[in-house]
Design a protein around this motif. Structure first.
Motif, PDB file in Angstrom:
ATOM      1  N   GLY A   1       0.800  -1.221   0.000  1.00  0.00           N
ATOM      2  CA  GLY A   1       0.000   0.000   0.000  1.00  0.00           C
ATOM      3  C   GLY A   1       0.826   1.261   0.000  1.00  0.00           C
ATOM      4  O   GLY A   1       2.050   1.235   0.002  1.00  0.00           O
ATOM      5  N   ASN A   2       0.149   2.390  -0.017  1.00  0.00           N
ATOM      6  CA  ASN A   2       0.748   3.718  -0.055  1.00  0.00           C
ATOM      7  C   ASN A   2       1.885   3.788  -1.076  1.00  0.00           C
ATOM      8  O   ASN A   2       3.011   4.170  -0.769  1.00  0.00           O
ATOM      9  N   VAL A   3       1.555   3.416  -2.295  1.00  0.00           N
ATOM     10  CA  VAL A   3       2.533   3.301  -3.374  1.00  0.00           C
ATOM     11  C   VAL A   3       3.191   4.635  -3.682  1.00  0.00           C
ATOM     12  O   VAL A   3       4.406   4.695  -3.893  1.00  0.00           O
ATOM     13  N   LYS A   4       2.427   5.705  -3.674  1.00  0.00           N
ATOM     14  CA  LYS A   4       2.995   7.021  -3.984  1.00  0.00           C
ATOM     15  C   LYS A   4       4.109   7.374  -3.004  1.00  0.00           C
ATOM     16  O   LYS A   4       5.167   7.859  -3.392  1.00  0.00           O
ATOM     17  N   GLN A   5       3.906   7.091  -1.719  1.00  0.00           N
ATOM     18  CA  GLN A   5       4.929   7.394  -0.718  1.00  0.00           C
ATOM     19  C   GLN A   5       6.147   6.487  -0.904  1.00  0.00           C
ATOM     20  O   GLN A   5       7.284   6.947  -0.794  1.00  0.00           O
ATOM     21  N   GLN A   6       5.924   5.209  -1.223  1.00  0.00           N
ATOM     22  CA  GLN A   6       7.043   4.292  -1.455  1.00  0.00           C
ATOM     23  C   GLN A   6       7.876   4.750  -2.654  1.00  0.00           C
ATOM     24  O   GLN A   6       9.107   4.791  -2.594  1.00  0.00           O
ATOM     25  N   VAL A   7       7.196   5.089  -3.761  1.00  0.00           N
ATOM     26  CA  VAL A   7       7.893   5.550  -4.966  1.00  0.00           C
ATOM     27  C   VAL A   7       8.652   6.839  -4.668  1.00  0.00           C
ATOM     28  O   VAL A   7       9.818   6.985  -5.031  1.00  0.00           O
ATOM     29  N   SER A   8       8.000   7.764  -3.976  1.00  0.00           N
ATOM     30  CA  SER A   8       8.627   9.027  -3.601  1.00  0.00           C
ATOM     31  C   SER A   8       9.904   8.782  -2.801  1.00  0.00           C
ATOM     32  O   SER A   8      10.949   9.394  -3.056  1.00  0.00           O
ATOM     33  N   SER A   9       9.837   7.879  -1.852  1.00  0.00           N
ATOM     34  CA  SER A   9      10.983   7.568  -1.006  1.00  0.00           C
ATOM     35  C   SER A   9      12.140   7.004  -1.826  1.00  0.00           C
ATOM     36  O   SER A   9      13.289   7.420  -1.672  1.00  0.00           O
ATOM     37  N   VAL A  10      11.833   6.076  -2.724  1.00  0.00           N
ATOM     38  CA  VAL A  10      12.879   5.459  -3.552  1.00  0.00           C
ATOM     39  C   VAL A  10      13.515   6.505  -4.469  1.00  0.00           C
ATOM     40  O   VAL A  10      14.746   6.600  -4.559  1.00  0.00           O
ATOM     41  N   VAL A  11      12.688   7.293  -5.150  1.00  0.00           N
ATOM     42  CA  VAL A  11      13.218   8.286  -6.096  1.00  0.00           C
ATOM     43  C   VAL A  11      14.113   9.284  -5.380  1.00  0.00           C
ATOM     44  O   VAL A  11      15.247   9.535  -5.800  1.00  0.00           O
ATOM     45  N   ARG A  12      13.636   9.824  -4.278  1.00  0.00           N
ATOM     46  CA  ARG A  12      14.433  10.824  -3.550  1.00  0.00           C
ATOM     47  C   ARG A  12      15.722  10.219  -2.987  1.00  0.00           C
ATOM     48  O   ARG A  12      16.770  10.860  -3.018  1.00  0.00           O
ATOM     49  N   SER A  13      15.641   8.996  -2.476  1.00  0.00           N
ATOM     50  CA  SER A  13      16.849   8.336  -1.958  1.00  0.00           C
ATOM     51  C   SER A  13      17.859   8.101  -3.071  1.00  0.00           C
ATOM     52  O   SER A  13      19.064   8.302  -2.879  1.00  0.00           O
ATOM     53  N   CYS A  14      17.387   7.677  -4.241  1.00  0.00           N
ATOM     54  CA  CYS A  14      18.296   7.454  -5.372  1.00  0.00           C
ATOM     55  C   CYS A  14      18.939   8.760  -5.822  1.00  0.00           C
ATOM     56  O   CYS A  14      20.135   8.797  -6.108  1.00  0.00           O
ATOM     57  N   LEU A  15      18.151   9.834  -5.862  1.00  0.00           N
ATOM     58  CA  LEU A  15      18.707  11.124  -6.270  1.00  0.00           C
ATOM     59  C   LEU A  15      19.739  11.634  -5.272  1.00  0.00           C
ATOM     60  O   LEU A  15      20.702  12.293  -5.648  1.00  0.00           O
ATOM     61  N   ARG A  16      19.559  11.312  -3.988  1.00  0.00           N
ATOM     62  CA  ARG A  16      20.516  11.726  -2.953  1.00  0.00           C
ATOM     63  C   ARG A  16      21.784  10.884  -2.971  1.00  0.00           C
ATOM     64  O   ARG A  16      22.870  11.388  -2.719  1.00  0.00           O
ATOM     65  N   ASN A  17      21.659   9.596  -3.241  1.00  0.00           N
ATOM     66  CA  ASN A  17      22.771   8.668  -3.024  1.00  0.00           C
ATOM     67  C   ASN A  17      23.496   8.188  -4.278  1.00  0.00           C
ATOM     68  O   ASN A  17      24.511   7.508  -4.156  1.00  0.00           O
TER      69      ASN A  17
ATOM     70  N   ASP B   1      10.760  18.655  -6.774  1.00  0.00           N
ATOM     71  CA  ASP B   1      12.139  18.162  -6.672  1.00  0.00           C
ATOM     72  C   ASP B   1      12.373  16.862  -7.431  1.00  0.00           C
ATOM     73  O   ASP B   1      13.514  16.435  -7.590  1.00  0.00           O
ATOM     74  N   VAL B   2      11.315  16.215  -7.939  1.00  0.00           N
ATOM     75  CA  VAL B   2      11.468  14.984  -8.725  1.00  0.00           C
ATOM     76  C   VAL B   2      10.841  15.149 -10.109  1.00  0.00           C
ATOM     77  O   VAL B   2      10.629  14.175 -10.817  1.00  0.00           O
ATOM     78  N   GLY B   3      10.577  16.394 -10.509  1.00  0.00           N
ATOM     79  CA  GLY B   3       9.973  16.691 -11.804  1.00  0.00           C
ATOM     80  C   GLY B   3      11.011  16.807 -12.911  1.00  0.00           C
ATOM     81  O   GLY B   3      12.219  16.667 -12.702  1.00  0.00           O
TER      82      GLY B   3
ATOM     83  N   TYR C   1       5.456  20.891 -23.865  1.00  0.00           N
ATOM     84  CA  TYR C   1       5.395  20.437 -22.479  1.00  0.00           C
ATOM     85  C   TYR C   1       6.449  19.358 -22.261  1.00  0.00           C
ATOM     86  O   TYR C   1       6.904  18.714 -23.196  1.00  0.00           O
ATOM     87  N   ALA C   2       6.846  19.200 -21.013  1.00  0.00           N
ATOM     88  CA  ALA C   2       7.797  18.156 -20.624  1.00  0.00           C
ATOM     89  C   ALA C   2       7.458  17.753 -19.201  1.00  0.00           C
ATOM     90  O   ALA C   2       7.277  18.608 -18.331  1.00  0.00           O
ATOM     91  N   GLY C   3       7.346  16.466 -18.975  1.00  0.00           N
ATOM     92  CA  GLY C   3       6.995  15.992 -17.646  1.00  0.00           C
ATOM     93  C   GLY C   3       7.513  14.588 -17.386  1.00  0.00           C
ATOM     94  O   GLY C   3       8.052  13.934 -18.273  1.00  0.00           O
ATOM     95  N   ILE C   4       7.329  14.153 -16.167  1.00  0.00           N
ATOM     96  CA  ILE C   4       7.769  12.831 -15.724  1.00  0.00           C
ATOM     97  C   ILE C   4       6.577  12.106 -15.120  1.00  0.00           C
ATOM     98  O   ILE C   4       5.784  12.700 -14.385  1.00  0.00           O
ATOM     99  N   VAL C   5       6.470  10.815 -15.431  1.00  0.00           N
ATOM    100  CA  VAL C   5       5.429   9.961 -14.855  1.00  0.00           C
ATOM    101  C   VAL C   5       6.134   8.803 -14.152  1.00  0.00           C
ATOM    102  O   VAL C   5       7.015   8.159 -14.725  1.00  0.00           O
ATOM    103  N   TYR C   6       5.774   8.568 -12.889  1.00  0.00           N
ATOM    104  CA  TYR C   6       6.338   7.470 -12.103  1.00  0.00           C
ATOM    105  C   TYR C   6       5.276   6.401 -11.877  1.00  0.00           C
ATOM    106  O   TYR C   6       4.079   6.690 -11.905  1.00  0.00           O
TER     107      TYR C   6
ATOM    108  N   SER D   1       4.790  13.378 -11.731  1.00  0.00           N
ATOM    109  CA  SER D   1       5.774  13.782 -10.719  1.00  0.00           C
ATOM    110  C   SER D   1       5.236  14.913  -9.852  1.00  0.00           C
ATOM    111  O   SER D   1       5.621  15.033  -8.686  1.00  0.00           O
ATOM    112  N   SER D   2       4.338  15.723 -10.379  1.00  0.00           N
ATOM    113  CA  SER D   2       3.785  16.838  -9.599  1.00  0.00           C
ATOM    114  C   SER D   2       2.999  16.341  -8.386  1.00  0.00           C
ATOM    115  O   SER D   2       2.813  17.090  -7.427  1.00  0.00           O
TER     116      SER D   2
END
Length: 193
Positions: A36-52, A111-113, A84-89, A105-106
């Motif tokens: 569950g809470n897929v959006k939060q899981q995806v958000s966490s992975v994307v941000r962690s990957c961008l940081r690390n 920060d992940v757009g 237009y330009a955008g990202i879909v996760y 991404s919005s």
């Protein structure tokens, strides 16, 4: 709220959580859709990957995110003369199939757009040029590469230099590294897994 929580538990429903009430997890792990809470899981992975990690292109980031069951898609074009330009996760299964409904991404944050990722790619390229980081990476891969090493041995040798190896394997079980997905434009072949 207590009745809602009880129904969620009783019928094994995804918990209803608003926006950013949960913070990103520090530990990086694969997205698990049934959890569950897929959006939060995806958000966490994307941000962690961008940081690390340092990824200098969309292809590299896509390869990295797929490792954690996250799909990413760039959407660009023109509608009524406006560009237009955008990202879909989205979430993926372990075998690489999309699951659930992808989201813009919005829905996560700027920060992940698309624009943020373009800046991230440029910062990653600059960081890899500094202090001969790319040269060290190439030397470490060259030193770890041997026709006698298995993939696991190759991975272990790179891990000793703090480098994670991600293998791209096509449907006929051949490993490949297209130029858009890797700095190292070489052909790797191992006969043993």
């Amino acid at each position: 709220m207590s009745v809602l929580r009880e129904l969620e538990r009783k019928y094994n429903l995804h918990p209803s959580i608003k926006g950013q009430e949960l913070t990103d997890r520090e530990s990086l792990r694969k997205v698990n859709y049934p959890e569950g809470n897929v959006k939060q899981q995806v958000s966490s992975v994307v941000r962690s990957c961008l940081r690390n990690y340092k990824c200098s292109s969309y292809g590299e980031l896509r390869t990295l995110l797929e490792r954690f069951n996250v799909s990413i898609e760039e959407r660009t074009g023109t509608i009524d003369g406006r560009s237009y330009a955008g990202i879909v996760y989205g979430a993926m299964t372990d075998d690489g199939y999309g699951v659930g409904t992808p989201f813009k991404s919005s829905k996560i944050g700027k920060d992940v757009g698309y624009r943020a990722l373009q800046k991230y790619y440029e910062r990653s390229k600059a960081a890899l040029r500094e202090n001969d980081a790319l040269g060290r990476l190439r030397r470490a891969v060259r030193d770890a590469m041997s026709p006698h090493n298995t993939r696991d041995e190759f991975r272990r040798l790179l891990k000793a230099d703090n480098i994670d190896a991600i293998f791209r394997i096509n449907p006929v079980r051949r490993m490949f590294s297209p130029a858009q997905d890797s700095y190292l434009n070489h052909s790797c072949k191992w006969s043993r897994p």
